[in-house]
Design a protein around this motif. Structure first.
Motif, mmCIF file in Angstrom:
data_model
loop_
_atom_site.group_PDB
_atom_site.id
_atom_site.type_symbol
_atom_site.label_atom_id
_atom_site.label_comp_id
_atom_site.label_asym_id
_atom_site.label_seq_id
_atom_site.Cartn_x
_atom_site.Cartn_y
_atom_site.Cartn_z
ATOM 1 N N ARG A 207 0.817 -1.225 0.000
ATOM 2 C CA ARG A 207 0.000 0.000 0.000
ATOM 3 C C ARG A 207 0.842 1.263 0.000
ATOM 4 O O ARG A 207 0.362 2.334 -0.359
ATOM 5 N N TYR A 208 2.109 1.122 0.404
ATOM 6 C CA TYR A 208 2.986 2.289 0.484
ATOM 7 C C TYR A 208 3.828 2.369 -0.786
ATOM 8 O O TYR A 208 5.039 2.199 -0.776
ATOM 9 N N ASP A 209 3.133 2.635 -1.898
ATOM 10 C CA ASP A 209 3.775 2.582 -3.206
ATOM 11 C C ASP A 209 4.089 3.958 -3.771
ATOM 12 O O ASP A 209 4.637 4.072 -4.856
ATOM 13 N N CYS A 210 3.722 5.016 -3.050
ATOM 14 C CA CYS A 210 4.004 6.365 -3.536
ATOM 15 C C CYS A 210 4.188 7.288 -2.339
ATOM 16 O O CYS A 210 3.902 6.917 -1.196
ATOM 17 N N VAL A 211 4.662 8.489 -2.603
ATOM 18 C CA VAL A 211 4.903 9.468 -1.549
ATOM 19 C C VAL A 211 3.653 10.331 -1.409
ATOM 20 O O VAL A 211 3.427 11.256 -2.185
ATOM 21 N N SER A 212 2.812 10.011 -0.419
ATOM 22 C CA SER A 212 1.603 10.800 -0.189
ATOM 23 C C SER A 212 1.905 12.052 0.615
ATOM 24 O O SER A 212 1.168 13.028 0.570
#
Length: 286
Positions: free
Chosen positions: A67-72
């Motif tokens: 789920r942590y596939d991009c820099v939110s």
């Protein structure tokens, strides 16, 4: 292969038989202590490489941190990319996984990544329970493509639940609108990951409020952290169906409505096809 914990808490991995020139498939299941387990996996791959293995394929039934596939946020790390970098650092040859949270994770790798699906197992469960007239429901708009494709292959209707977009809220977002007709119909909430289960519980309550007859839930990866199963037990969910990409034996004892479907045959067939250089497309049609 042996794995020993030393007195100073360090881990020692040894390959006890010859793997020279062989094709090795390492099946690595997520555990509660994943952060230490991933280091063990890297050491095993490195030991295999030092033993002149032919190829190493890492089989990850549930891809960690998917789920942590991009820099939110600027202060957060895209951990999925870090996991990809770590696996590539030990020169593994291929990764085999199931139902990635987002397909873009495959783009973090410079090696083949095969992302198979649990749909054949869920398809069998729906048929066995005579639920082909049920409505498939996505608990968030981001899962619309997944549910739409599955509903089309099954000849079923689907509905979309929209949640309130409140970035300032620290708690779970609540559903506020529904696209589709579910009144007096059985509903099947379909998602890829269940962690705290806030989303599926709120969606189930919302569906019952809108007139759903029964509410089932299908999830590929059941992480079930904290008090998630207690939330499900107090919810209107009639049955929660998960695959065995993560071991559920203890959870089934805590929550009798939890049902596990086996996906080992899908991975076995995928490994056979990879080993024989056969296409994986047929797996999606089983």
């Amino acid at each position: 292969m042996t794995r020993r914990k030393l007195a100073n808490t360090e881990t020692l991995v040894e390959i006890r038989e010859s793997v020279r020139g062989k094709d090795v498939y390492l099946i690595f299941s997520c555990t509660k202590d994943f952060n230490n387990s991933i280091l063990d996996l890297l050491m095993v791959v490195e030991a295999m490489k030092n033993a002149s293995v032919g190829t190493v394929t890492i089989v990850l039934p549930s891809f960690p941190y998917a789920r942590y596939d991009c820099v939110s946020r600027v202060d957060r790390c895209p951990i999925a990319r870090l996991i990809a970098d770590m696996l590539q650092s030990v020169d593994c040859d291929r990764v085999l996984t199931m139902d990635l949270h987002t397909p873009q994770v495959q783009g973090y790798f410079d090696l083949p990544v095969d992302n198979i699906t649990a749909e054949p197992a869920f398809r069998d469960w729906i048929k066995e329970n005579h639920l082909k007239k049920a409505v498939l429901v996505t608990p968030n708009p981001e899962g619309t493509k997944r549910v739409a494709q599955f509903s089309e292959s099954m000849g079923m209707q689907f509905a979309i639940v929209h949640v309130a977009d409140n970035e300032d809220s620290a708690g779970p977002h609540r559903p506020h609108s529904l696209v589709g007709n579910i009144k007096d119909r059985d509903c099947i909430i379909y998602d890829d990951i269940a962690d705290r289960c806030d989303s599926i519980v709120k969606t189930a309550e919302f569906l019952k409020l809108k007139g759903a007859k029964r509410v089932f839930c299908m999830v590929t990866h059941g992480l079930f952290t904290k008090e998630s199963l207690q939330r499900c037990a107090a919810s209107p969910i009639d049955e929660l169906v998960v695959t065995d990409t993560i071991d559920q034996q203890e959870n089934q004892e805590l929550y009798p409505k939890l049902h596990t479907v086996d996906v080992s045959h899908l991975f076995a067939e995928a490994i056979r096809r990879v080993h024989n250089n056969e296409p994986l497309l047929a797996l999606f049609k089983l």
